[in-house]
Every structure is written in C-alpha cells, then in structure tokens.
Design a protein around this motif. Structure first.
Motif, PDB file in Angstrom:
ATOM      1  N   HIS A 187       0.814  -1.208   0.000  1.00 47.09           N
ATOM      2  CA  HIS A 187       0.000   0.000   0.000  1.00 47.09           C
ATOM      3  C   HIS A 187       0.849   1.260   0.000  1.00 47.09           C
ATOM      4  O   HIS A 187       0.432   2.283  -0.519  1.00 47.09           O
ATOM      5  N   VAL A 188       2.025   1.169   0.601  1.00 51.02           N
ATOM      6  CA  VAL A 188       2.936   2.309   0.531  1.00 51.02           C
ATOM      7  C   VAL A 188       3.335   2.527  -0.930  1.00 51.02           C
ATOM      8  O   VAL A 188       3.344   3.649  -1.438  1.00 51.02           O
ATOM      9  N   ASP A 189       3.609   1.418  -1.632  1.00 50.98           N
ATOM     10  CA  ASP A 189       4.045   1.527  -3.025  1.00 50.98           C
ATOM     11  C   ASP A 189       2.926   1.960  -3.968  1.00 50.98           C
ATOM     12  O   ASP A 189       3.159   2.706  -4.917  1.00 50.98           O
ATOM     13  N   SER A 191      -0.732   2.722  -3.005  1.00 53.44           N
ATOM     14  CA  SER A 191      -1.940   3.430  -2.608  1.00 53.44           C
ATOM     15  C   SER A 191      -1.680   4.704  -1.823  1.00 53.44           C
ATOM     16  O   SER A 191      -2.592   5.258  -1.217  1.00 53.44           O
ATOM     17  N   GLY A 192      -0.446   5.140  -1.810  1.00 56.64           N
ATOM     18  CA  GLY A 192      -0.158   6.427  -1.190  1.00 56.64           C
ATOM     19  C   GLY A 192      -0.116   6.429   0.332  1.00 56.64           C
ATOM     20  O   GLY A 192      -0.215   7.485   0.954  1.00 56.64           O
ATOM     21  N   TRP A 193       0.029   5.232   0.959  1.00 56.02           N
ATOM     22  CA  TRP A 193       0.190   5.237   2.413  1.00 56.02           C
ATOM     23  C   TRP A 193       1.600   5.705   2.765  1.00 56.02           C
ATOM     24  O   TRP A 193       2.531   5.500   1.990  1.00 56.02           O
ATOM     25  N   THR A 194       1.701   6.330   3.941  1.00 54.81           N
ATOM     26  CA  THR A 194       3.050   6.613   4.441  1.00 54.81           C
ATOM     27  C   THR A 194       3.160   6.124   5.876  1.00 54.81           C
ATOM     28  O   THR A 194       2.146   5.929   6.551  1.00 54.81           O
ATOM     29  N   ILE A 195       4.395   5.921   6.306  1.00 56.59           N
ATOM     30  CA  ILE A 195       4.604   5.372   7.648  1.00 56.59           C
ATOM     31  C   ILE A 195       5.318   6.394   8.514  1.00 56.59           C
ATOM     32  O   ILE A 195       6.264   7.051   8.061  1.00 56.59           O
ATOM     33  N   GLU A 196       4.817   6.541   9.714  1.00 59.16           N
ATOM     34  CA  GLU A 196       5.452   7.469  10.631  1.00 59.16           C
ATOM     35  C   GLU A 196       5.963   6.668  11.820  1.00 59.16           C
ATOM     36  O   GLU A 196       5.195   5.926  12.435  1.00 59.16           O
ATOM     37  N   LYS A 197       7.233   6.808  12.088  1.00 61.35           N
ATOM     38  CA  LYS A 197       7.785   6.090  13.257  1.00 61.35           C
ATOM     39  C   LYS A 197       7.553   6.932  14.497  1.00 61.35           C
ATOM     40  O   LYS A 197       7.804   8.123  14.507  1.00 61.35           O
ATOM     41  N   ASN A 198       7.007   6.316  15.477  1.00 64.87           N
ATOM     42  CA  ASN A 198       6.753   7.040  16.713  1.00 64.87           C
ATOM     43  C   ASN A 198       7.348   6.213  17.838  1.00 64.87           C
ATOM     44  O   ASN A 198       6.949   5.075  18.062  1.00 64.87           O
ATOM     45  N   LEU A 199       8.327   6.796  18.536  1.00 62.06           N
ATOM     46  CA  LEU A 199       9.080   6.015  19.499  1.00 62.06           C
ATOM     47  C   LEU A 199       8.210   5.438  20.603  1.00 62.06           C
ATOM     48  O   LEU A 199       8.331   4.290  20.981  1.00 62.06           O
ATOM     49  N   SER A 200       7.292   6.246  21.088  1.00 59.72           N
ATOM     50  CA  SER A 200       6.531   5.788  22.252  1.00 59.72           C
ATOM     51  C   SER A 200       5.438   4.790  21.863  1.00 59.72           C
ATOM     52  O   SER A 200       5.116   3.891  22.615  1.00 59.72           O
ATOM     53  N   LYS A 201       4.848   4.942  20.680  1.00 59.96           N
ATOM     54  CA  LYS A 201       3.689   4.108  20.372  1.00 59.96           C
ATOM     55  C   LYS A 201       3.899   3.104  19.249  1.00 59.96           C
ATOM     56  O   LYS A 201       2.984   2.375  18.890  1.00 59.96           O
ATOM     57  N   GLY A 202       5.105   3.095  18.696  1.00 54.32           N
ATOM     58  CA  GLY A 202       5.291   2.213  17.548  1.00 54.32           C
ATOM     59  C   GLY A 202       4.830   2.887  16.281  1.00 54.32           C
ATOM     60  O   GLY A 202       4.612   4.087  16.248  1.00 54.32           O
ATOM     61  N   LEU A 204       2.912   4.360  13.100  1.00 54.60           N
ATOM     62  CA  LEU A 204       1.607   4.903  12.720  1.00 54.60           C
ATOM     63  C   LEU A 204       1.520   4.888  11.199  1.00 54.60           C
ATOM     64  O   LEU A 204       2.514   5.171  10.519  1.00 54.60           O
ATOM     65  N   ILE A 205       0.353   4.564  10.696  1.00 58.46           N
ATOM     66  CA  ILE A 205       0.187   4.591   9.246  1.00 58.46           C
ATOM     67  C   ILE A 205      -0.662   5.794   8.874  1.00 58.46           C
ATOM     68  O   ILE A 205      -1.706   6.054   9.498  1.00 58.46           O
ATOM     69  N   ILE A 206      -0.189   6.545   7.879  1.00 55.93           N
ATOM     70  CA  ILE A 206      -0.934   7.737   7.452  1.00 55.93           C
ATOM     71  C   ILE A 206      -1.633   7.422   6.140  1.00 55.93           C
ATOM     72  O   ILE A 206      -0.990   7.049   5.154  1.00 55.93           O
TER      73      ILE A 206
END
Lengths: 238, 516
Positions: A187-189, A191-202, A204-206
């Motif tokens: 989906h990143v490739d 469908s335009g999803w992006t991934i956000e790394k968040n140290l405290s929560k693991g 996140l998918i945008i």
C-alpha cells in the motif's frame, strides 16, 4: 394473454442465446423471463470462479426464485449472499435479503451469513474474523473472499482515520507478522500510504487524504454550478 | 328496476339490490355517446372534462353502490366500437373496485380486459389522443389491481372450494410475469426511453407538449410507456426490489419537471416510491430531499385538488410521506434540508414521536415499527400458493420480512445517536476520554466510530460514496476531531432562477410596448 407475451419473449430469447448473447444482455433484453433462470445460475458460478460480480444479474435471479420458490437453489442463494458481502460497503447484502423469504433465511448457513454481515455493518472486524474462521467451510469455496473484506476494512479505516496505529489496522484486516509487513509495503508503493515512526507508540500509518478523513477538502467540490446546469438557460439568454 | 321507469334521476341514487346490468339511464347514454364522439374527434379537453367530472357525478348519482351498466348494454350507442368498449370496461371495473368489492370472477375478467386493451395498444392500432390523467389512471389501476389480487389470493384460509378451483383454472390471471411483461412491453414498444434521450438533444418533443401529439398522431402508446416506467418502479417496490425499481426509473429525470408532474397522482406515486426505495437503501439525504420537495408542493397546491376524485388519496400519501420523513430524519438528522413550512407540519404531526425515536430504547423501536407499518407500500408475495391442505394465509409474510429487515437496520444504528450527542459538544476529544464518557472500552469505541462513518455514508448505484452526516469527524492517531458540515448554500441555482425570471419579465414588457 400474459402467457402469449411470455412466449414471444421466450422465442426472442432463444434466438438470442443461439447468437450467443452475454448474460448481461439477456437480462437487459428480457428481465422477466423464467427461461433464463438456468443461465443466471450458471452465471453465479461463473462470477465465483472468475472473481467477477454482477448485482443486477443476481437480483434478477433472486426475483425469479421469488416468483417460483420451488425452483430455488439454496446453494446458489448462499453464493449470491457471500458475493454481496464482498461488495461492502454497498448495501447489496440487504438488497438480496429483501428478496429472500424469511423461512429460507432461518436456515443455518444463512443465519451465519447474516451474523457476518451484522459484524461488517457495525465495523466489528475482530468478531467478524473469529466467526469467519469458524465457518471456513462456507466461505472457502468463494475465491477472493478475505481480500474483498480487507478492501472494505481499509476503505472504512481510511474514511475514519488520518493516522492509525499499526495494531488497529492489523486487527481490522486480520493480518500479522511478515504478511502484514508485505500488505503495508504494497500500500505504501501503490496506494499512497506513508509510515510514521513514533518512538513511544510504535508505527503509525498515514492514509492518503480524501474528503472524508479531511472534511475540509469537500467544500470545493460542492460549490459552483455545473456546466450542464448553465447550458439549460443559455437558449433563454441568447 | 327501480330506476327503469323513473324520470327523476336525482332520486335513483338509492339503488336497491335489483341492479339490472342492461338498464342504461339517459345520462349514461348521453355520457357514452358524447365521450365516443369526443374521442373520435380527438378533443382532449372535452374527454378530460367528461372523464374527470361527468363520470364522477353520474357515479355519485346512479351508481353509488352498484356497478355501471354492462358494456353489452352500452355498446349499441357507440357503434359497438371495440376499443371504446375496452376503455369503457376499464372504467367499469375501476369504479367497481373503488366502490364495491370485486368477486374473483370479476378480478379475472378485469385482467382479461387489461390484456385485450394493452394488446390493442401494443399492436399500434389505437389512433386516439387521451388525457394524461386517464392514461396514468390505467397504469396506476393495473398495478393496484395486481397488488389487490396478490393480497386476496394470499388469504387462503377463507377461500371456498369453488374459488380455489377458479384460481387453479385461471392461473395466468394477474400472474406476476404477465404484469411485469406488459409494463415492460409498453416501455419498449413506445420507445419512450429513446424519445426522452432524443429530447435531451433537442431532436424530439415530448415533455414540452406534455406528451400530447399535435401532429395528428396518438399519444396513447407513448404516454402509457412513460407511465409504465413508474408502474415498474412501484411493482418492484411492492416486491422489495428497490434497486431494480430505481433502475426502471432512471430514464426520468426527477430533478426537473416532466410529464409525470402533469398528473398529481403520478407525481406523488413516483416520489413516494423513489423516497421509500432510497430510505431502504440508506440514502437518507436523497429520501429527505425528495420528500421535502413534494410535501412542500402538496402543501402549497392542496386547495386546488379539493374537488378532484384523487383528493383523499393525495391526503393519505401526504400523511404517509410525513411519517417516512420523520423516520428518515430520525436516522439522519439533517433538518436543514427541510423547508420551514414542511418542518412546521412535521413537528406538529411527529415532533414528540421523533424525540422519543432518538432514544433507541424499546419504546423507540416500537415507534419505528409503527411509522414504518403505517407508511410502507402494501408489499406482496407474487408466487401462487400451494393449494394443498392445510391452507394458510400468507398475506402478511412480505410485509413482515421488510419490516423485520428495516428494524434490524435501525438496531444497528442504535449506538450512533449516543456518539452524536458527544460529537456535538466537542471540537476535539481523545479516544480515551470519549470511551470513558460513553462507558465503553476503547476498541469498542473505535468500532462505534467506524460504524458511524459507514452508516452515514451512502453508496449510490455507481459505487460513489457520499456523506449523509451533518456532524462528521476524523481520527488522527488517538484524537477525534469533529467537523460540523455547514449547509452549502446553492447560490448558483438562485441566480439562475432569477435570470430566467428576469428574461421572462423582459419578454412580457416587450410585448406590452408593442400593444400600445
């Protein structure tokens, strides 16, 4: 007299099938003809094997069953209902139920499907997947079932969320581990999803923006006047 | 025989049991003779007058509770004209259905008459110009008698042996295939769909002449075909097939005036069924919009229909549509879509019930049940019964199924009004906090919120998604952001209407100048 009309239509229909019309054409030429019932039943099976879908054809068949209940095949009805579940978020499952007599709906396999539909309608994906697993024998016969439900889940998530914890996504689509990794990457490739790394929560998918998860985008499409609208008054002004 | 020697027609209103089908009072003689002449002369105006006024007044005077004279008795006065006799019988049966209760034999005979009449029309041998009102009534009555027959047949318990024998013998009478195929054949043979297409490109006139043909042709097949599309919508709704019903209606653009608006009965029928089908498809905004428009129209024009024979029917559908509007608004609180006048009426009729329906408790479900049952179409089971013992009634089956499925949908939405209450007062709120307020676990809250999204977003027949929500939101990680959708004022429409008005006014002014 009604019989007469039926007969002329039927003979038209025979001509039609000798010149090999598609089922869709048969329905549009002649939607109220009991003779096309076997064609429609075959067409349901064809939809299952080729992973295609035609609500119109299936409603047409349910209608014929409604007119002649003694010709009903519950196996075909079950297949139609499963295909309708796969068409979520469209209301096709209800559309089909409206045409199926209550005593038929009382059968065990249909009760199961109605429960599954209920979970999907109320977005309870955890319960849905549990129930689906228990009834694998009904659903396995329909290729593409899981993927179709996952598409629906993703659709609903992307209406609701801008950003979603990875675990919430995983639960809704019932995928874990490496498969999940692959699903997200696809989906990143594509469908335009992006991934956000968040140290405290693991992770996140945008989701990509749409007018439903970013309601402010909606305005522009509603304002303004369509060209078709304006052309209507042009003759008066000219 | 009481009337036979009487020369005071006013008194013969009290028809006794001795109805003589062969006795033709002078006023009926005169009625058929004139009607026949007007039809031959294609005098639509006079036909309409006689059809709407004379027929009613003669019925009121002479045939309050007896049928009109038999067709054989009047045939000699109209050159035994085949088509006229078919038309006469069509009215004869319609009058019988309205004022008396038809026997099974009469139901079957009426079916035969429709078959003969439609066959004649379909074979293109009718060269008449009939009023739209009459042509609409034919289609409307045809569907009504079909529905009535299905209801009648489904009450098997009270059938005599003789009736069952008749039902078996005439199993083609009001057969659902026959009914649908006649309507479909009228649509196709009339090429009405192509005519409407061509009209859009300016190649053909239909709407602008109200369907009449002023170049010597006949309007009968064309307009019957047109109204048959509405007939199909209605039959499909009676069968619970809302998707197909709406599909049959696609050629008619209900956002604009059309031939359907030239007859109040057809206008109401089309919108009632269109709205109901959309309600069942969860396209609430669409249903609310159209109910609002027609209710406003009825509100403004009611007084002009007071004398019409359809007046009672208009009022009944009016009330039913208020009930359906109340249901739609309870599931989708978009009050902004409703005009002030309609809203006032609605509050008067259902204000209190609507506030109780918001609560989604047992009492609320009972109200949804009540309003739905009052306002829904008279659903039918189209298949023939089993004539083997034991005979059971199944006339309620279709209705119960639709009601049950509708209430099921209402139950699925029961948690949504709770969310709505909170969304109303916050612009942002964390999931954790909202979960505490709603007394649910966070994962459950997520499903409720997604369910809210699902239920407030309608899918049209092309799969396009549109929001029905007045109160929307999105979730960013674990924060809920609320967005109230502002009513988008359609200034465009307003200005265009004013432009058209101004142009009309200028033309009028130009004309005045010339006269001076």
């Amino acid at each position: 007299m009604g019989r007469e009309i039926n007969n002329t239509m039927a003979s038209q229909n025979q001509q039609a099938s000798t010149t090999s019309y598609t089922v869709e054409q048969l329905i549009s030429v002649n939607p109220y003809n009991p003779d096309i019932l076997p064609d429609l039943e075959n067409y349901v099976n064809e939809q299952v094997s080729s992973e295609t879908y035609s609500l119109n054809a299936n409603l047409c068949l349910l209608r014929l069953y409604q007119f002649e209940p003694e010709r009903m095949s519950t196996q075909i009805v079950a297949r139609i209902l499963i295909k309708a579940l796969m068409a979520m978020p469209a209301p096709d499952f209800s559309l089909c139920l409206f045409l199926i007599p209550e005593r038929v709906q009382m059968e065990e396999q249909f009760k199961t499907l109605i429960v599954l539909s209920h979970y999907l309608e109320t977005a309870r994906f955890r319960q849905f997947w549990d129930e689906a697993t228990k009834n694998r024998h009904i659903l396995e016969a329909i290729p593409g079932f899981e993927q179709a439900i996952q598409v629906y889940a993703v659709h609903l998530l992307s209406l609701t969320y801008q950003k979603i914890p990875r675990s919430v996504l995983a639960e809704a689509i019932n995928i874990e581990g490496p498969s999940l990794e692959k699903f997200v990457q696809d989906h990143v490739d594509n469908s335009g999803w992006t991934i956000e790394k968040n140290l405290s929560k693991g992770q996140l998918i945008i989701f990509p923006q749409n007018e439903f998860n970013h309601p402010e985008l909606k305005k522009s499409s509603v304002d303004g006047v369509s060209l078709e609208h304006i052309t209507r008054i042009l003759p008066i002004i000219g | 025989m009481a009337g036979a020697t009487s020369y005071e027609p006013e008194q013969s209103g009290s028809v006794d049991a001795a109805y003589d089908p062969n006795y033709v009072p002078d006023s009926v003689k005169s009625f058929v003779v004139h009607m026949y002449r007007h039809i031959r002369e294609k005098n639509v105006y006079e036909i309409h007058q006689m059809y709407e006024t004379s027929f009613q007044s003669i019925s009121d005077r002479f045939f309050k509770d007896a049928p009109w004279p038999s067709v054989d008795a009047v045939a000699p006065y109209v050159d035994n004209d085949h088509v006229f006799c078919l038309l006469y019988r069509e009215m004869w049966f319609r009058h019988l259905y309205a004022r008396l209760s038809p026997t099974l034999k009469q139901r079957i005979d009426s079916w035969d008459n429709y078959c003969s009449l439609f066959q004649v029309v379909l074979h293109g041998v009718v060269n008449m110009q009939l009023p739209n009102q009459w042509l609409w009534d034919m289609v409307d009555e045809f569907v009504y008698q079909f529905q009535s027959f299905c209801q009648y047949r489904a009450k098997m318990k009270s059938k005599t042996e003789q009736e069952i024998a008749l039902l078996r013998q005439f199993d083609q009478a009001w057969n659902v295939y026959g009914v649908l195929n006649f309507l479909q054949a009228l649509v196709e043979k009339s090429t009405i769909i192509q005519i409407l297409e061509q009209e859009k490109e300016g190649l053909e006139q239909f709407t602008s002449t109200d369907g009449y043909d002023y170049s010597g042709g006949s309007n009968v097949l064309k307009v019957l075909g047109y109204f048959s599309m509405i007939g199909l919508l209605r039959v499909h709704c009676l069968l619970g097939d809302y998707h197909t019903g709406l599909k049959c209606l696609l050629p008619i653009d209900i956002s604009q005036q059309g031939v359907y608006t030239s007859v109040i009965g057809s206008h109401i029928t089309i919108i009632y069924h269109y709205g109901f089908a959309n309600l069942m498809l969860r396209r609430y905004v669409e249903a609310i919009r159209e109910f609002n428009k027609i209710l406003l129209y009825i509100f403004k024009t009611k007084q002009y229909h007071q004398k019409s024979p359809q007046f009672e029917q208009i009022l009944k559908k009016n009330e039913q549509m208020y009930a359906l509007l109340a249901v739609s608004l309870s599931l989708c609180p978009q009050v902004k879509l409703v005009d002030e006048a309609v809203n006032t009426q609605l509050r008067e009729k259902y204000g209190e019930k609507m506030s109780r329906m918001q609560r989604y408790d047992d009492e609320a479900f009972a109200l949804y049940d009540e309003l739905f049952s009052y306002a829904c179409p008279k659903f039918i089971t189209p298949s023939a019964p089993s004539y083997e013992e034991p005979l059971v009634n199944y006339n309620q089956d279709a209705y119960r199924l639709q009601l049950k499925l509708f209430l099921y949908e209402v139950k699925q939405q029961q948690l949504l009004s709770g969310v709505r209450t909170f969304l109303k007062v916050y612009s942002t709120i964390s999931l954790a906090k909202l979960a505490t307020y709603m007394e649910v676990e966070e994962p459950t809250l997520r499903t409720i919120l997604m369910s809210y999204k699902h239920k407030t977003h309608a899918v049209d027949s092309d799969g396009k998604i549109s929001s029905n929500a007045d109160l929307d939101f999105y979730i960013d990680d674990d924060m809920v952001h609320v967005v109230e959708s502002k009513p988008t004022k359609r200034y465009g429409d307003y200005f265009m209407r004013q432009i058209v008005k101004l142009e009309g006014l200028m033309t009028d002014i130009d004309r005045i100048k010339l006269d001076i």
